[in-house]
Design a protein around this motif. Structure first.
Motif: not given
Length: 117
Positions: A71-91
């Motif tokens: 949520g903090l990343l979304q607040e700061r960077y908007g849709d340019r940074v998708n932390f959930a998608e980043f984590l979803a690509g990890m084991e």
């Protein structure tokens, strides 16, 4: 001839870790976010955060804390940074060993890909 940036993070014990200007800026942003999260949730306000700091082992963050960070990343960077998608690509093991540096690299790459400076 260089002057310190206004948002310089606290010194860390990692003098050999090379950080680019873009990475330094993102690291400073993330350090602020994490410090706020740790202080608000756990009353911790004096933790050192650097590129090699792990979210699990060093900061002892739980999954709900990662949701808050998203949520903090979304607040700061908007849709340019998708932390959930980043984590979803990890084991699972990768998430457990996730470092601040790896997230910084992802954010910098995402911002450059979105045409941001």
């Amino acid at each position: 001839m260089t002057s310190p940036t206004p948002h310089t993070p606290a010194p860390t014990a990692e003098p050999t870790a090379e950080v680019t200007a873009d990475e330094a800026s993102v690291l400073a942003d993330l350090t602020g976010m994490l410090a706020r999260l740790l202080e608000d949730e756990y009353g911790v306000d004096d933790v050192e955060i650097g590129m090699r700091t792990t979210f699990n082992r060093d900061l002892e963050l739980e999954s709900i804390d990662l949701v808050t960070l998203a949520g903090l990343l979304q607040e700061r960077y908007g849709d340019r940074v998708n932390f959930a998608e980043f984590l979803a690509g990890m084991e699972f093991d990768e998430i457990i060993e996730l470092t601040v540096g790896r997230l910084v690299e992802y954010v910098v790459t995402s911002l450059k890909g979105a045409g941001a400076s």
